[in-house]
Design a protein around this motif. Structure first.
Motif, PDB file in Angstrom:
ATOM      1  N   ALA A  47     -64.015  33.807  13.573  1.00 18.48           N
ATOM      2  CA  ALA A  47     -62.968  35.023  13.409  1.00 18.48           C
ATOM      3  C   ALA A  47     -62.537  35.369  14.167  1.00 18.48           C
ATOM      4  O   ALA A  47     -61.671  35.555  15.043  1.00 18.48           O
ATOM      5  CB  ALA A  47     -63.089  36.338  12.092  1.00 18.48           C
ATOM      6  N   LEU A  48     -63.699  35.232  15.703  1.00 18.31           N
ATOM      7  CA  LEU A  48     -63.211  35.691  17.404  1.00 18.31           C
ATOM      8  C   LEU A  48     -62.617  34.795  17.653  1.00 18.31           C
ATOM      9  O   LEU A  48     -61.324  34.697  19.131  1.00 18.31           O
ATOM     10  CB  LEU A  48     -65.543  36.191  17.718  1.00 18.31           C
ATOM     11  N   LEU A  74     -55.329  23.928  10.387  1.00 16.76           N
ATOM     12  CA  LEU A  74     -55.976  23.489   8.931  1.00 16.76           C
ATOM     13  C   LEU A  74     -55.911  25.468   8.846  1.00 16.76           C
ATOM     14  O   LEU A  74     -57.230  26.355   8.972  1.00 16.76           O
ATOM     15  CB  LEU A  74     -56.614  23.383   8.709  1.00 16.76           C
ATOM     16  N   PRO A  75     -55.047  26.190   8.502  1.00  8.98           N
ATOM     17  CA  PRO A  75     -55.526  28.063   7.739  1.00  8.98           C
ATOM     18  C   PRO A  75     -56.241  28.021   7.107  1.00  8.98           C
ATOM     19  O   PRO A  75     -56.551  26.782   5.920  1.00  8.98           O
ATOM     20  CB  PRO A  75     -53.849  28.240   7.912  1.00  8.98           C
ATOM     21  N   GLY A  76     -57.230  28.749   7.032  1.00  8.50           N
ATOM     22  CA  GLY A  76     -58.444  28.627   6.401  1.00  8.50           C
ATOM     23  C   GLY A  76     -59.486  27.716   5.911  1.00  8.50           C
ATOM     24  O   GLY A  76     -59.374  27.505   5.104  1.00  8.50           O
ATOM     25  N   ALA A 103     -76.289  13.843  12.936  1.00  5.48           N
ATOM     26  CA  ALA A 103     -74.465  13.840  12.423  1.00  5.48           C
ATOM     27  C   ALA A 103     -74.620  14.309  10.948  1.00  5.48           C
ATOM     28  O   ALA A 103     -75.711  13.451  10.344  1.00  5.48           O
ATOM     29  CB  ALA A 103     -74.348  12.362  12.564  1.00  5.48           C
ATOM     30  N   LEU A 104     -73.652  14.442  10.548  1.00  8.38           N
ATOM     31  CA  LEU A 104     -73.700  14.743   9.193  1.00  8.38           C
ATOM     32  C   LEU A 104     -72.787  13.226   8.942  1.00  8.38           C
ATOM     33  O   LEU A 104     -72.167  12.429   9.547  1.00  8.38           O
ATOM     34  CB  LEU A 104     -72.484  15.404   9.624  1.00  8.38           C
ATOM     35  N   ALA A 105     -72.976  13.109   7.260  1.00  9.28           N
ATOM     36  CA  ALA A 105     -72.101  11.840   6.691  1.00  9.28           C
ATOM     37  C   ALA A 105     -70.954  11.934   6.688  1.00  9.28           C
ATOM     38  O   ALA A 105     -69.970  11.448   6.356  1.00  9.28           O
ATOM     39  CB  ALA A 105     -73.299  11.202   5.762  1.00  9.28           C
ATOM     40  N   THR A 106     -70.592  13.382   5.952  1.00  8.60           N
ATOM     41  CA  THR A 106     -68.984  13.626   5.475  1.00  8.60           C
ATOM     42  C   THR A 106     -69.691  15.103   6.097  1.00  8.60           C
ATOM     43  O   THR A 106     -70.595  15.847   6.169  1.00  8.60           O
ATOM     44  CB  THR A 106     -68.943  13.867   3.758  1.00  8.60           C
ATOM     45  N   LEU A 107     -68.108  15.876   5.949  1.00  6.70           N
ATOM     46  CA  LEU A 107     -67.834  16.971   6.187  1.00  6.70           C
ATOM     47  C   LEU A 107     -66.830  17.464   5.014  1.00  6.70           C
ATOM     48  O   LEU A 107     -65.452  17.646   5.302  1.00  6.70           O
ATOM     49  CB  LEU A 107     -67.555  17.859   7.518  1.00  6.70           C
ATOM     50  N   PRO A 108     -66.741  17.510   3.984  1.00  8.63           N
ATOM     51  CA  PRO A 108     -65.524  17.879   3.637  1.00  8.63           C
ATOM     52  C   PRO A 108     -65.610  19.631   3.311  1.00  8.63           C
ATOM     53  O   PRO A 108     -66.552  20.487   3.399  1.00  8.63           O
ATOM     54  CB  PRO A 108     -66.401  17.544   1.829  1.00  8.63           C
ATOM     55  N   VAL A 109     -64.335  19.663   3.812  1.00  6.87           N
ATOM     56  CA  VAL A 109     -63.231  21.030   3.733  1.00  6.87           C
ATOM     57  C   VAL A 109     -62.546  20.992   2.940  1.00  6.87           C
ATOM     58  O   VAL A 109     -61.335  20.412   2.494  1.00  6.87           O
ATOM     59  CB  VAL A 109     -63.242  21.306   5.599  1.00  6.87           C
ATOM     60  N   ARG A 110     -61.942  22.546   2.962  1.00  5.06           N
ATOM     61  CA  ARG A 110     -60.776  23.201   1.948  1.00  5.06           C
ATOM     62  C   ARG A 110     -59.823  23.921   3.463  1.00  5.06           C
ATOM     63  O   ARG A 110     -60.913  24.372   4.097  1.00  5.06           O
ATOM     64  CB  ARG A 110     -60.918  23.601   0.846  1.00  5.06           C
ATOM     65  N   PHE A 111     -58.650  23.582   2.741  1.00  7.19           N
ATOM     66  CA  PHE A 111     -57.910  24.971   3.783  1.00  7.19           C
ATOM     67  C   PHE A 111     -56.319  24.529   2.988  1.00  7.19           C
ATOM     68  O   PHE A 111     -56.017  24.673   1.919  1.00  7.19           O
ATOM     69  CB  PHE A 111     -57.717  23.631   5.405  1.00  7.19           C
ATOM     70  N   GLY A 112     -56.012  26.197   4.265  1.00  4.14           N
ATOM     71  CA  GLY A 112     -54.210  26.259   3.369  1.00  4.14           C
ATOM     72  C   GLY A 112     -54.213  27.061   2.595  1.00  4.14           C
ATOM     73  O   GLY A 112     -54.359  27.108   1.568  1.00  4.14           O
TER      74      GLY A 112
END
Length: 393
Positions: free
Chosen positions: A253-254, A362-364, A384-393
């Protein structure tokens, strides 16, 4: 005598024994699965000394039964050298990584990162920030810098990943991939001799052929070393940085409210996030050397833990707290001294651009799965991450 490493790497958490030995056993005798015994130093001042004091040598370990976690001893090229040979080689490539030249690469990095982020937006969430962003950004940048043809980049990536495979590949498999990588660069060098371009590899070929400042082996190992420094580590750290920001929502947030903190955030994340899963490359004491925990006997192998030094409370206030406003920040995330990472300026640029573009496009941004359910690559030399699934918008 302690067994080392202290245990398998757990995500991005530093093993608690590092804190204990830093306070109570600053010069810690260690035994690794293979090779000779060695010593571990964890205090910031001692790690700094091992990296800068000429009485600690990398070249002295050549031909020794190096303490290590796998049976295989990989060739390291420039990382096995001491001054003046190391100084000569670093000077040849340093011009490619000056702050001024790296800054000229910023426009290209922003273009690549923005195109990747736009594809994520067009496809919609969830997205994988490893395969769809973290990997293609640095691999494109280093391939363009070295002059690797587009059609070769998938093959090139396989070789790069094998370079830092740790225990995930057998010694024979790693040796095979290293041989293929050297053969690939040998072929690329032949092409640059026939048709020079303005890329870094052509400049190194000119230094080899026209000025006699490089041997053929030095040329190939420099190219391979630049590959490792310029691709795999940055490709690993981009998702790791995002992971840490998402698990520290106050810092995220900062950063969202104060974008001018991106450079400071990169430095703090380099301090806070441990990169390697195992020990650093050892250095060898050329004579008895006094450190804060005692005397390292001549002929001994010494491991200097940068990750432990980066959490030293005598140097960093609240060292186990992520603070993207931290100043000053004398971390050792890029190494120190003569073996300070040649590509540090390029890595800083790519990491900063990655964060800036992701925050803008990629807001949110948030985890698409609970963090505890994320998969980490096992047997790799890097966390290392094998995958990093994220959501956004």
């Amino acid at each position: 005598m302690r067994s080392y490493p202290f245990g398998p790497a757990q995500r991005l958490e530093l093993h608690p024994l590092y804190g204990y030995v830093r306070e109570h056993e600053p010069l810690c005798r260690v035994r690794l699965p293979f090779g000779e015994d060695g010593w571990l130093v964890t205090r910031h001042q001692d790690v700094r000394a091992v990296y800068t004091d000429p009485r600690f040598s990398r070249a002295a370990g050549i031909g020794r039964d190096e303490p290590r976690v796998t049976e295989y001893i990989p060739p390291r090229g420039i990382m096995d050298m001491d001054p003046p040979h190391l100084t000569r080689l670093r000077r040849l490539v340093a011009g490619a990584f000056t702050a001024r030249r790296v800054e000229r690469l910023r426009t290209r990095a922003v273009t690549i990162a923005t195109e990747l982020a736009d594809r994520l937006v067009d496809a919609g969430p969830p997205a994988d920030l490893v395969e769809d962003f973290g990997v293609p950004l640095p691999v494109t940048m280093i391939c363009e810098l070295l002059g690797v043809p587009v059609e070769d980049r998938s093959e090139f990536r396989v070789y790069a990943e094998a370079f830092v495979s740790g225990t995930s590949l057998s010694g024979e498999e790693r040796a095979g991939y290293v041989a293929k990588l050297m053969a690939y660069f040998a072929g690329l060098v032949r092409r640059r001799r026939e048709e020079p371009t303005d890329d870094l590899l052509s400049a190194l070929v000119a230094a080899r052929d026209g000025q006699g400042r490089l041997s053929e082996d030095e040329l190939l190992f420099l190219a391979a070393g630049l590959l490792g420094a310029g691709f795999e580590t940055t490709a690993t750290m981009i998702p790791n940085f995002v992971f840490e920001l998402l698990t520290h929502p106050d810092q995220l947030a900062l950063l969202l409210s104060r974008r001018e903190l991106v450079p400071s955030a990169v430095e703090e994340l380099m301090r806070f996030v441990p990169l390697a899963t195992g020990p650093a490359i050892p250095r060898w004491a050329l004579e008895d050397v006094s450190l804060s925990g005692g005397v390292v006997p001549a002929g001994s192998a010494v491991f200097a833990s940068r990750s432990a030094a980066n959490r030293d409370p005598s140097v960093f206030r609240d060292p186990d707290t992520l603070d993207i406003t931290r100043q000053p920040n004398p971390h050792m995330g890029f190494g120190h001294g003569i073996h300070h990472c040649l590509g540090a300026q390029l890595a800083r640029l790519e990491l900063a651009v990655a964060l800036e573009v992701l925050l803008d496009r990629l807001p949110g941004l948030e985890f698409a799965v609970p963090p505890r359910d994320l998969t980490w690559r096992m047997g790799n030399a890097l966390r290392a991450l094998a995958t990093l699934p994220v959501r956004f918008g």
